[in-house]
Design a protein around this motif. Sequence first.
Motif, short mmCIF file in Angstrom:
data_model
loop_
_atom_site.label_atom_id
_atom_site.label_comp_id
_atom_site.label_asym_id
_atom_site.label_seq_id
_atom_site.Cartn_x
_atom_site.Cartn_y
_atom_site.Cartn_z
N THR A 80 -5.60 3.99 -2.02
CA THR A 80 -4.87 3.60 -0.81
C THR A 80 -5.54 4.12 0.45
OG1 THR A 80 -3.38 5.52 -0.96
CG2 THR A 80 -2.66 3.48 -1.99
N ARG A 81 -6.33 5.16 0.33
CA ARG A 81 -7.02 5.70 1.50
C ARG A 81 -8.35 5.03 1.76
NH1 ARG A 81 -5.75 11.96 2.22
NH2 ARG A 81 -3.56 11.85 1.63
N ARG A 128 0.82 -1.20 0.00
CA ARG A 128 0.00 0.00 0.00
C ARG A 128 0.86 1.26 0.00
NH1 ARG A 128 -5.47 0.70 3.28
NH2 ARG A 128 -5.87 -1.08 1.96
N GLU A 129 1.96 1.22 0.73
CA GLU A 129 2.86 2.38 0.77
C GLU A 129 3.52 2.62 -0.58
OE1 GLU A 129 3.39 4.68 3.14
OE2 GLU A 129 1.70 3.70 4.13
N ILE A 156 2.23 1.91 -3.53
CA ILE A 156 1.19 2.49 -4.39
C ILE A 156 0.96 3.96 -4.02
CG2 ILE A 156 -1.25 2.37 -5.04
CD1 ILE A 156 -1.02 -0.67 -4.72
N ARG A 157 0.99 4.25 -2.74
CA ARG A 157 0.81 5.64 -2.29
C ARG A 157 1.95 6.53 -2.79
NH1 ARG A 157 -0.40 5.80 3.68
NH2 ARG A 157 -2.42 5.17 2.88
N MET A 204 -4.83 6.57 -7.60
CA MET A 204 -4.00 5.66 -6.81
C MET A 204 -3.96 6.09 -5.35
SD MET A 204 -0.92 4.99 -9.52
CE MET A 204 0.06 3.92 -8.49
N LEU A 205 -3.86 7.40 -5.11
CA LEU A 205 -3.89 7.89 -3.74
C LEU A 205 -5.24 7.64 -3.08
CD1 LEU A 205 -1.98 11.28 -4.04
CD2 LEU A 205 -1.24 9.23 -2.82
N THR A 256 -6.00 -5.05 0.04
CA THR A 256 -5.26 -5.55 -1.12
C THR A 256 -4.52 -6.82 -0.79
OG1 THR A 256 -3.39 -4.14 -0.56
CG2 THR A 256 -4.97 -3.31 -2.18
#
Length: 76
Positions: A70-71, A2-3, A5-6, A66-67, A76
């Motif tokens: 992730t929020r 996740r990080e 992708i962020r 994408m941001l 995932t």
Amino acid sequence: MRELIRILGLFFLLEGVSGAIDRVAVQPFMNFFLNFFDRVIVGRLDFLTGYELFANLALAALGGLMLAATRSGVQT
């Protein structure tokens, strides 16, 4: 994951916004780093001729999506 992708989403958002600003007016900050997509990739793709601004805005939109992904609470 996740990080990652962020971070990529933030990078794509900054690249897209910076490239769009560079198409409208000259971008004075971090010229090569933030305009790599606009000056190197978009400049070499013939089918984007005339659509450079839209390509940069699409990259910024992809980064924003994408941001947002992730929020959200999606696992995932």
